[in-house]
Design a protein around this motif. Structure first.
Motif, PDB file in Angstrom:
ATOM      1  N   HIS A  19       0.844  -1.195   0.000  1.00 30.75           N
ATOM      2  CA  HIS A  19       0.000   0.000   0.000  1.00 30.75           C
ATOM      3  C   HIS A  19       0.881   1.248   0.000  1.00 30.75           C
ATOM      4  O   HIS A  19       1.799   1.374   0.808  1.00 30.75           O
ATOM      5  N   GLY A  65       0.289   5.657  -0.990  1.00 26.35           N
ATOM      6  CA  GLY A  65      -0.668   6.648  -1.467  1.00 26.35           C
ATOM      7  C   GLY A  65      -2.066   6.060  -1.465  1.00 26.35           C
ATOM      8  O   GLY A  65      -2.520   5.511  -0.451  1.00 26.35           O
ATOM      9  N   ARG A  66      -2.741   6.134  -2.596  1.00 25.31           N
ATOM     10  CA  ARG A  66      -4.079   5.540  -2.731  1.00 25.31           C
ATOM     11  C   ARG A  66      -4.045   4.210  -3.475  1.00 25.31           C
ATOM     12  O   ARG A  66      -5.094   3.674  -3.833  1.00 25.31           O
ATOM     13  N   GLU A  67      -2.852   3.692  -3.686  1.00 26.14           N
ATOM     14  CA  GLU A  67      -2.684   2.489  -4.494  1.00 26.14           C
ATOM     15  C   GLU A  67      -2.488   1.248  -3.629  1.00 26.14           C
ATOM     16  O   GLU A  67      -1.921   1.313  -2.535  1.00 26.14           O
ATOM     17  N   THR A  68      -2.953   0.109  -4.169  1.00 32.76           N
ATOM     18  CA  THR A  68      -2.710  -1.196  -3.557  1.00 32.76           C
ATOM     19  C   THR A  68      -2.238  -2.148  -4.648  1.00 32.76           C
ATOM     20  O   THR A  68      -2.862  -2.256  -5.703  1.00 32.76           O
ATOM     21  N   LEU A  79       2.118   9.489  -8.991  1.00 34.01           N
ATOM     22  CA  LEU A  79       1.512   9.048  -7.736  1.00 34.01           C
ATOM     23  C   LEU A  79       1.553  10.121  -6.663  1.00 34.01           C
ATOM     24  O   LEU A  79       0.940   9.967  -5.603  1.00 34.01           O
ATOM     25  N   SER A 121       7.883   9.208   1.837  1.00 39.57           N
ATOM     26  CA  SER A 121       6.496   8.745   1.760  1.00 39.57           C
ATOM     27  C   SER A 121       6.379   7.351   2.365  1.00 39.57           C
ATOM     28  O   SER A 121       7.253   6.500   2.197  1.00 39.57           O
TER      29      SER A 121
END
Length: 258
Positions: free
Chosen positions: A198, A200-203, A242, A248
């Motif tokens: 996981h 940011g908003r990504e998986t 991203l 991050s």
């Protein structure tokens, strides 16, 4: 004579890199000087640590690493020569030495510096010291041994039975996000379980051998040659697309069963 590597935040538009090399070659025209990088962002200690740490072990033992990053970063005007794992390092007392060596160099000496040399320490102080070591000189001749040098800490992983939390420690010129999560740490916690990554908003639920295993423009994860988990976009810039960068957060979450 040993190889001398050269890393700096001098960039490629000014005369600084050439002047440092000239100071070495004027004393020893046969010296071998290998550039690691001169594209380190000005004063960027974490970036320098990653680039040097990724490269120095590839050189033979006895190699001398001249590091001119943030060379005026220490108000006390201290400069050190150090030995670590058979390699020599020369740099300002700005914390970089502690990051490269995890705070445990084998030997550190404080180089005795004439104040008149300090307007350009990489050329006038560190370069002659690098040549001296490359020619087989004794590090103790350069100054008094010391245990007092600026200490910084590398980012540490947070691990438990069900997750790993790490961070981006470097963004390369392609925009790939390189993390401090390693293949070994994932294998140690996974015990054969499935996991997702996981950021940011990504998986992402799979680690690929290379970025080219996904379609152009798609995001994927892979391990680099150092065993570090990397996030990239095939034929794209992951950092920009991203909205992620140095420090991050990246999480790996594990699930019961296979």
């Amino acid at each position: 004579m040993a190889v001398i590597t050269f890393t700096s935040d001098f960039g490629y538009t000014d005369h600084y890199v050439a002047a440092v090399k000239a100071s070495i070659l004027s004393l020893q025209p046969q010296a071998t000087i290998v550039d690691i990088s001169h594209g380190i962002e000005p004063f960027n200690i974490p970036q320098a640590e990653y680039v040097i740490g990724a490269a120095f072990r590839e050189f033979p033992e006895g190699t001398v690493h001249l590091v001119a990053v943030d060379t005026h970063g220490c108000k006390r005007g201290k400069y050190h020569a150090a030995k670590y794992r058979g390699h020599y390092f020369l740099m300002a007392d700005n914390g970089l030495l502690s990051l490269i060596t995890d705070g445990e160099p084998d030997v550190v000496v404080e180089i005795q510096a004439d104040p008149e040399l300090l307007p350009f320490p990489a050329k006038n102080l560190l370069a002659p010291a690098a040549l001296f070591l490359a020619k087989g000189g004794d590090i103790d001749v350069l100054g008094e041994r010391t245990t007092q040098f600026k200490q910084l800490m590398n980012r540490q992983l947070r691990l438990n039975d069900h997750s790993i939390t790490g961070h981006v420690i470097h963004v390369d010129r392609y925009g790939n996000l390189i993390t401090n999560i390693t293949r070994d740490s994932v294998d140690t916690i996974a015990h054969g379980r499935t996991y997702t990554i996981h950021f940011g908003r990504e998986t992402v639920g799979r680690v690929y051998p290379t970025y080219t295993q996904v379609d152009d423009g798609d995001c994927c994860c892979m391990y680099n040659s150092l065993g570090q988990l990397c996030i990239g976009i095939n034929k794209g810039n992951a950092a920009e697309l991203l909205g992620l960068g140095f420090d991050s957060q990246v999480d790996v979450r594990f699930y019961p069963g296979n």
